[in-house]
Design a protein around this motif. Structure first.
Motif, PDB file in Angstrom:
ATOM      1  N   GLY A 163     -11.111  -1.648  -5.834  1.00 49.76           N
ATOM      2  CA  GLY A 163      -9.761  -1.067  -6.298  1.00 49.76           C
ATOM      3  C   GLY A 163      -9.887  -0.066  -7.257  1.00 49.76           C
ATOM      4  N   ILE A 215     -14.126   1.641  -3.420  1.00 48.83           N
ATOM      5  CA  ILE A 215     -13.298   1.489  -2.575  1.00 48.83           C
ATOM      6  C   ILE A 215     -11.735   1.176  -3.103  1.00 48.83           C
ATOM      7  CG2 ILE A 215     -15.080   0.423  -1.378  1.00 48.83           C
ATOM      8  CD1 ILE A 215     -13.668  -2.384  -1.741  1.00 48.83           C
ATOM      9  N   ASP A 216     -10.829   1.620  -2.182  1.00 52.99           N
ATOM     10  CA  ASP A 216      -9.436   1.252  -2.567  1.00 52.99           C
ATOM     11  C   ASP A 216      -8.799   1.161  -1.163  1.00 52.99           C
ATOM     12  OD1 ASP A 216      -7.600   1.548  -5.196  1.00 52.99           O
ATOM     13  OD2 ASP A 216      -6.486   1.794  -3.236  1.00 52.99           O
ATOM     14  N   TYR A 217      -7.686   0.341  -1.039  1.00 51.05           N
ATOM     15  CA  TYR A 217      -6.785   0.420   0.319  1.00 51.05           C
ATOM     16  C   TYR A 217      -5.878   1.562   0.306  1.00 51.05           C
ATOM     17  CZ  TYR A 217      -2.785  -2.223  -1.483  1.00 51.05           C
ATOM     18  OH  TYR A 217      -1.636  -2.664  -2.145  1.00 51.05           O
ATOM     19  N   SER A 218      -6.024   2.195  -0.454  1.00 51.12           N
ATOM     20  CA  SER A 218      -4.848   3.498  -0.357  1.00 51.12           C
ATOM     21  C   SER A 218      -5.745   4.793   0.066  1.00 51.12           C
ATOM     22  CB  SER A 218      -4.029   3.836  -1.553  1.00 51.12           C
ATOM     23  OG  SER A 218      -3.485   5.144  -1.602  1.00 51.12           O
ATOM     24  N   SER A 219      -5.377   5.094   1.158  1.00 49.29           N
ATOM     25  CA  SER A 219      -6.128   6.362   1.695  1.00 49.29           C
ATOM     26  C   SER A 219      -5.818   7.747   0.798  1.00 49.29           C
ATOM     27  CB  SER A 219      -5.482   6.688   3.150  1.00 49.29           C
ATOM     28  OG  SER A 219      -4.206   6.905   3.127  1.00 49.29           O
ATOM     29  N   THR A 246      -8.078  -5.385 -10.576  1.00 49.47           N
ATOM     30  CA  THR A 246      -7.505  -5.539  -9.134  1.00 49.47           C
ATOM     31  C   THR A 246      -7.243  -6.644  -8.818  1.00 49.47           C
ATOM     32  OG1 THR A 246      -9.120  -3.743  -8.658  1.00 49.47           O
ATOM     33  CG2 THR A 246      -8.514  -4.952  -6.933  1.00 49.47           C
ATOM     34  N   GLN A 304     -11.963   3.858   1.963  1.00 49.26           N
ATOM     35  CA  GLN A 304     -10.742   3.275   2.199  1.00 49.26           C
ATOM     36  C   GLN A 304     -11.271   1.870   2.614  1.00 49.26           C
ATOM     37  OE1 GLN A 304      -7.928   4.594   5.025  1.00 49.26           O
ATOM     38  NE2 GLN A 304      -6.431   3.106   4.128  1.00 49.26           N
ATOM     39  N   MET A 305     -10.755   0.818   2.179  1.00 49.25           N
ATOM     40  CA  MET A 305     -11.448  -0.610   2.436  1.00 49.25           C
ATOM     41  C   MET A 305     -10.591  -1.654   1.940  1.00 49.25           C
ATOM     42  SD  MET A 305     -15.539  -1.669   2.281  1.00 49.25           S
ATOM     43  CE  MET A 305     -15.767  -0.047   2.924  1.00 49.25           C
ATOM     44  N   ASP A 306     -10.530  -2.805   2.565  1.00 51.74           N
ATOM     45  CA  ASP A 306      -9.779  -3.929   1.906  1.00 51.74           C
ATOM     46  C   ASP A 306     -10.982  -4.865   1.430  1.00 51.74           C
ATOM     47  OD1 ASP A 306      -8.647  -6.619   1.906  1.00 51.74           O
ATOM     48  OD2 ASP A 306      -7.116  -6.160   3.314  1.00 51.74           O
ATOM     49  N   VAL A 308       0.888  -1.171   0.052  1.00 53.23           N
ATOM     50  CA  VAL A 308       0.019   0.207  -0.018  1.00 53.23           C
ATOM     51  C   VAL A 308       0.933   1.126   0.044  1.00 53.23           C
ATOM     52  CG1 VAL A 308      -0.166   0.361   2.574  1.00 53.23           C
ATOM     53  CG2 VAL A 308      -2.108   0.980   0.880  1.00 53.23           C
TER      54      VAL A 308
END
Length: 244
Positions: free
Chosen positions: A54, A75-79, A120, A99-101, A14
């Protein structure tokens, strides 16, 4: 390309993405929506509630919004990505960013008509050197993600997966009875073929696809010849190193 990492494994880091999204404005893996819009229109209705996994800094969400899709959750895991994209599209009511996994979606069961991902899952598999032996870690990651995707789909909902992975390899990951969906696939592209898989919640796997769940990899037939070299549009080198 300035954003290419020194090692493919960084695609799962990340911090790499946070750094990249700090300066990169936009990058569309596997082409823009216009490349496969003719397929998307068959499976995604304008009134559908849509979750994009993603999302990255792709133009896909914005292009879909402009085309009339108004209920889009990203959603994406990068803030860094989420902050940037939320500000970029703050003029679009009905579009949200979180932001989410993908392995732990914070949505109730049966929340969406459509869940969409573009490359993704490909990025998750950057360390895999052969389509025949997916590592236990990656297999577990993918299974958790697909389980969550199935959980969040409404009955009759569709999971749409856009990828460079050929059916011979990718369908085996999607073909599990426990996901409670059917699988169909389509393709697009000139010179280099990309694939769109459509999983419909509540439909059974075809006998052929159901057999994939039980068939050991070593007993499968020889894989097809690779269709083409990497396209000019996608210069991210992991796409040319793995065939999943």
């Amino acid at each position: 390309m300035d954003y290419l990492p020194d090692d493919n494994s960084r695609y799962k880091d990340v911090t790499y993405w946070d750094e990249r999204y700090t300066t990169e404005q936009c990058y569309d893996w596997l082409g823009t929506v216009s490349k496969f819009q003719h397929l998307l229109e068959k499976f995604v209705k304008k009134e559908d509630s849509i979750l994009i996994l993603g999302c990255g800094n792709s133009s896909m969400s914005g292009d879909m919004y402009s085309a009339g899709y108004r209920s889009i959750t990203n959603i994406d895991y990068s803030s860094v990505c989420i902050k940037t994209m939320s500000a970029r599209y703050n003029h679009c009511p009905g579009m949200t960013w979180h932001q989410m996994d993908v392995r732990q979606l914070s949505f109730p069961d049966a929340s969406f008509d459509v869940i969409l991902e573009k490359a993704t899952l490909d990025a998750i598999m950057v360390d895999e050197k052969t389509p025949w032996e997916v590592s236990p870690q990656t297999a577990c990651f993918i299974h958790k993600a697909l389980t969550e995707i199935s959980r969040c789909l409404k009955p009759g909902g569709r999971f749409v997966s856009v990828t460079f992975a050929q059916p011979f390899f990718r369908k085996r990951l999607y073909a599990r009875t426990e996901y409670k969906w059917s699988i169909k696939h389509h393709s697009y592209g000139e010179g280099f073929e990309y694939f769109v898989y459509v999983m419909t919640k509540g439909e059974k796997l075809s006998p052929e696809d159901a057999a994939l769940e039980k068939k050991p990899l070593k007993d499968t037939e020889s894989p097809p010849t690779r269709i083409a070299s990497i396209s000019n549009e996608d210069k991210e080198d992991f796409l040319s190193n793995i065939d999943l």
